[in-house]
Write a protein that holds these residues in place. Structure first.
Motif, PDB file in Angstrom:
ATOM      1  N   PRO A 158       0.768  -1.388  -0.056  1.00 43.98           N
ATOM      2  CA  PRO A 158       0.047  -0.068  -0.066  1.00 43.98           C
ATOM      3  C   PRO A 158       0.843   1.362  -0.084  1.00 43.98           C
ATOM      4  O   PRO A 158       1.990   1.197   0.562  1.00 43.98           O
ATOM      5  N   HIS A 159       0.128   2.388  -0.391  1.00 44.88           N
ATOM      6  CA  HIS A 159       0.772   3.643  -0.468  1.00 44.88           C
ATOM      7  C   HIS A 159       1.356   3.994   0.784  1.00 44.88           C
ATOM      8  O   HIS A 159       2.273   4.808   1.146  1.00 44.88           O
ATOM      9  N   PHE A 160       0.659   3.784   1.872  1.00 49.98           N
ATOM     10  CA  PHE A 160       0.856   4.075   3.137  1.00 49.98           C
ATOM     11  C   PHE A 160       2.118   3.272   4.025  1.00 49.98           C
ATOM     12  O   PHE A 160       2.178   3.469   5.021  1.00 49.98           O
ATOM     13  N   GLY A 161       2.790   2.243   3.004  1.00 47.95           N
ATOM     14  CA  GLY A 161       3.888   1.447   3.667  1.00 47.95           C
ATOM     15  C   GLY A 161       3.508   0.305   4.646  1.00 47.95           C
ATOM     16  O   GLY A 161       3.237  -0.773   3.820  1.00 47.95           O
ATOM     17  N   GLU A 162       3.307   0.495   5.822  1.00 50.68           N
ATOM     18  CA  GLU A 162       2.938  -0.582   6.618  1.00 50.68           C
ATOM     19  C   GLU A 162       1.530  -0.175   6.882  1.00 50.68           C
ATOM     20  O   GLU A 162       1.235   0.662   7.419  1.00 50.68           O
ATOM     21  N   ILE A 163       0.888  -1.540   7.456  1.00 58.59           N
ATOM     22  CA  ILE A 163      -0.610  -1.142   7.521  1.00 58.59           C
ATOM     23  C   ILE A 163      -0.623  -0.839   9.265  1.00 58.59           C
ATOM     24  O   ILE A 163      -1.695  -0.049   9.758  1.00 58.59           O
ATOM     25  N   ASP A 164       0.446  -1.047  10.079  1.00 59.76           N
ATOM     26  CA  ASP A 164       0.545   0.110  11.219  1.00 59.76           C
ATOM     27  C   ASP A 164       0.324   1.358  11.256  1.00 59.76           C
ATOM     28  O   ASP A 164      -0.150   2.043  12.214  1.00 59.76           O
ATOM     29  N   ASN A 165       0.798   1.861  10.030  1.00 62.22           N
ATOM     30  CA  ASN A 165       0.527   3.316  10.001  1.00 62.22           C
ATOM     31  C   ASN A 165      -0.811   3.999  10.135  1.00 62.22           C
ATOM     32  O   ASN A 165      -0.970   4.789  10.995  1.00 62.22           O
ATOM     33  N   PRO A 166      -1.644   3.546   9.117  1.00 64.10           N
ATOM     34  CA  PRO A 166      -3.160   3.811   9.335  1.00 64.10           C
ATOM     35  C   PRO A 166      -3.856   3.477  10.816  1.00 64.10           C
ATOM     36  O   PRO A 166      -4.390   4.271  11.326  1.00 64.10           O
ATOM     37  N   ILE A 167      -3.321   2.079  11.032  1.00 65.32           N
ATOM     38  CA  ILE A 167      -4.065   1.607  12.440  1.00 65.32           C
ATOM     39  C   ILE A 167      -3.281   2.495  13.489  1.00 65.32           C
ATOM     40  O   ILE A 167      -4.490   2.943  14.305  1.00 65.32           O
TER      41      ILE A 167
END
Length: 240
Positions: A158-167
């Motif tokens: 994803p464009h946000f890198g790691e899913i931890d970032n939006p979470i």
């Protein structure tokens, strides 16, 4: 007892939602602060763990009020959007109108209404923006991960890198709004109308209490069930 004390309070509620009532009665936040152990929560609240563990064990023996922990990720997202996002969008306008009316009629005698109104107006605007970010960014990617796994086709990182970032961002916003509505509960004497409160007063406070309860469950579903499952799925992914 030892194993339950070492379990995160969010995981206890995820196992059986009937435990939420027990934890709430003792002032333990299972949604925004669900990733602390029961032992840590007891220490923070200066509670004797034996009594709380006994009550939780009884609650865990009861039929589960909800089976959300058994849902697949797409079905869980559907539940969150169709029930909790829809409830929030439908309820905010009515509560805003009620609070406007209360402040005009009772604000002079009950100055705390002004702060309650300000807090709710600010919180509701932030929550509505929060829903859009989930529905347009995080939730579609979780759905895409599940579909990629089921149909065995490659998925781009994803464009946000790691899913931890939006979470992490969503959890921080949950924390902010949880604290905001906790302040509303305190200012309203836990949604208890004053003796001179009219019917609109009673309806508004009852609806605010319902709103906060729905928000707690909404945050619980995301923080304690959806997000951890999505993080585990992401960690196992091989990206193209």
């Amino acid at each position: 007892m030892e194993s339950l004390l070492q379990t995160n309070v969010g995981d206890i509620v995820a196992k059986n939602y009937r435990t939420a009532q027990v934890l709430t009665a003792y002032g333990i936040d299972f949604c925004c602060r669900g990733r602390v152990t029961l032992e840590e929560a007891c220490q923070s609240q200066q509670l004797a763990p034996e009594i709380l563990v006994s009550e939780l064990e009884e609650a865990l023996q009861l039929p589960n009020a909800h089976q959300d922990h058994l849902l697949g990720l797409p079905q869980l997202i559907d539940t969150i959007v169709d029930e909790h996002h829809a409830y929030l969008r439908a309820t905010v306008p009515a509560l805003k109108a009620y609070l406007e009316k209360l402040v005009k009629r009772h604000g002079q005698q009950h100055p705390e209404l002004h702060e309650i109104k300000t807090l709710f107006f600010e919180g509701s605007e932030h929550l509505l923006a929060h829903l859009k970010k989930e529905e347009l960014i995080l939730f579609p990617y979780i759905r895409a991960m599940v579909e990629s796994q089921e149909k065995n086709y490659p998925l781009a990182r994803p464009h946000f890198g790691e899913i931890d970032n939006p979470i992490r961002m969503m959890e921080a916003e949950h924390q902010t709004e949880g604290e905001r509505f906790s302040k509303i509960a305190q200012l309203s004497n836990h949604y208890t109308p004053p003796e001179d409160g009219c019917q609109t007063y009673q309806v508004t406070f009852a609806l605010l209490q319902e709103f906060e309860a729905d928000l707690h469950r909404h945050i619980h579903l995301e923080n304690n069930i959806l997000f951890p499952q999505a993080q585990r799925l992401f960690a196992d992914f091989t990206f193209k």
